[in-house]
Design an enzyme around this catalytic site. Structure first.
Site, PDB file in Angstrom:
ATOM      1  N   ARG A   1       0.968  -1.211   0.187  1.00  0.00           N
ATOM      2  CA  ARG A   1       0.025   0.126  -0.045  1.00  0.00           C
ATOM      3  C   ARG A   1       0.904   1.220  -0.095  1.00  0.00           C
ATOM      4  O   ARG A   1       0.615   2.289  -0.714  1.00  0.00           O
ATOM      5  CB  ARG A   1      -0.813  -0.179   1.370  1.00  0.00           C
TER       6      ARG A   1
ATOM      7  N   ASP B   1      -7.957  14.898   5.252  1.00  0.00           N
ATOM      8  CA  ASP B   1      -6.870  14.732   6.328  1.00  0.00           C
ATOM      9  C   ASP B   1      -6.671  13.303   6.523  1.00  0.00           C
ATOM     10  O   ASP B   1      -7.388  12.688   5.784  1.00  0.00           O
ATOM     11  CB  ASP B   1      -7.229  15.576   7.819  1.00  0.00           C
ATOM     12  N   ALA B   2      -5.983  12.826   7.687  1.00  0.00           N
ATOM     13  CA  ALA B   2      -5.502  11.328   7.664  1.00  0.00           C
ATOM     14  C   ALA B   2      -6.829  10.484   8.324  1.00  0.00           C
ATOM     15  O   ALA B   2      -6.804   9.231   8.068  1.00  0.00           O
ATOM     16  CB  ALA B   2      -4.350  11.153   8.603  1.00  0.00           C
ATOM     17  N   GLY B   3      -7.973  10.907   8.821  1.00  0.00           N
ATOM     18  CA  GLY B   3      -9.143  10.045   9.143  1.00  0.00           C
ATOM     19  C   GLY B   3      -9.854  10.012   7.920  1.00  0.00           C
ATOM     20  O   GLY B   3      -9.646  10.252   6.643  1.00  0.00           O
TER      21      GLY B   3
ATOM     22  N   HIS C   1     -18.185  14.099  -0.654  1.00  0.00           N
ATOM     23  CA  HIS C   1     -18.788  12.728  -0.032  1.00  0.00           C
ATOM     24  C   HIS C   1     -20.407  12.924   0.108  1.00  0.00           C
ATOM     25  O   HIS C   1     -20.823  14.123   0.336  1.00  0.00           O
ATOM     26  CB  HIS C   1     -18.264  12.670   1.419  1.00  0.00           C
TER      27      HIS C   1
END
Ligand code: GAR
Length: 201
Positions: free
Chosen positions: A66, A142-144, A110
């Site tokens: 990944r 972001d990273a979430g 989204h």
């Protein structure tokens, strides 16, 4: 000089099409420099080809892991010199290398009013919960998972007779307008992210 967009897709690309249509008018001030996908042969790539826009495919399966895919995706995008990268139905999470390179310049559309119904099934989850209003959200990634600062939202009514498909189609209508309007303004006029707050002049 028009601003440059790279758009990432995984499927039909109807929201990409709205951006392609808008960028056909020079007064929009933005060009789609490239469209990338995590799979070959999707309709989104064909839409780009029909519009004469360069495409690339970056499949997880073609990389050792990944992390290598994440680096390759970032390299592909960087090669087109984007001012902004838009995830428009791209069903993969970008990793840390990508976010490092494009942090603050990577937005995702989204199909729900975040923070409600994050994840892969926004319209299905909204229907299952029984909400009367849902919608769409454009946010800085972001990273979430669907947690980044919100740049724009549009509300969409849920009808009694809706199924997942009819609701998603109505949400996509709102998404197309939101993307064209807000991405255009972000690129032409600039934007500021202060903590969780996104300000577009
Ligand atoms: C859009 O509704 C987009 O918000 C959604 O996929 C659809 C793509 O439609 N993305 C997600 O659910 C990401 N979590 P399209 O392929 O017709 O543009």
């Amino acid at each position: 000089m028009p601003a440059r967009l790279v758009v990432l897709v995984s499927g039909t690309g109807s929201t990409l099409q709205a951006l392609l249509d808008a960028t056909a008018d020079p007064s929009y001030g933005v060009v789609v420099a490239a469209v990338g996908a995590d799979r070959a042969g999707c309709e989104g790539l064909r839409r780009a080809e029909r519009a004469g826009v360069p495409t690339f495919v970056c499949r997880v399966a073609d990389h050792d892991d990944r992390a290598a895919w994440d680096r390759a995706l970032a390299d592909h995008c960087a090669g087109f010199g984007p001012d902004l990268v838009v995830s428009a139905g791209f069903m993969k999470l970008a990793g840390p290398v990508f976010l490092d390179r494009f942090g603050g310049r990577f937005v995702n559309s989204h199909p729900a009013l975040l923070p409600a119904f994050p994840g892969m099934h926004g319209p299905r989850d909204a229907l299952a919960y029984g909400v009367k209003v849902t919608g769409c959200t454009l946010f800085i990634v972001d990273a979430g998972i669907d947690t980044g600062p919100v740049a724009a939202q549009r509300a969409v009514e849920v009808h009694d007779e809706d199924d997942e498909q009819s609701l998603h189609e109505r949400i996509k209508l709102a998404e197309r307008g939101m993307l064209v309007d807000v991405v255009g303004r972000m690129l032409r006029e600039g934007y500021r992210v202060t903590g969780r707050k996104v300000t577009i002049p």
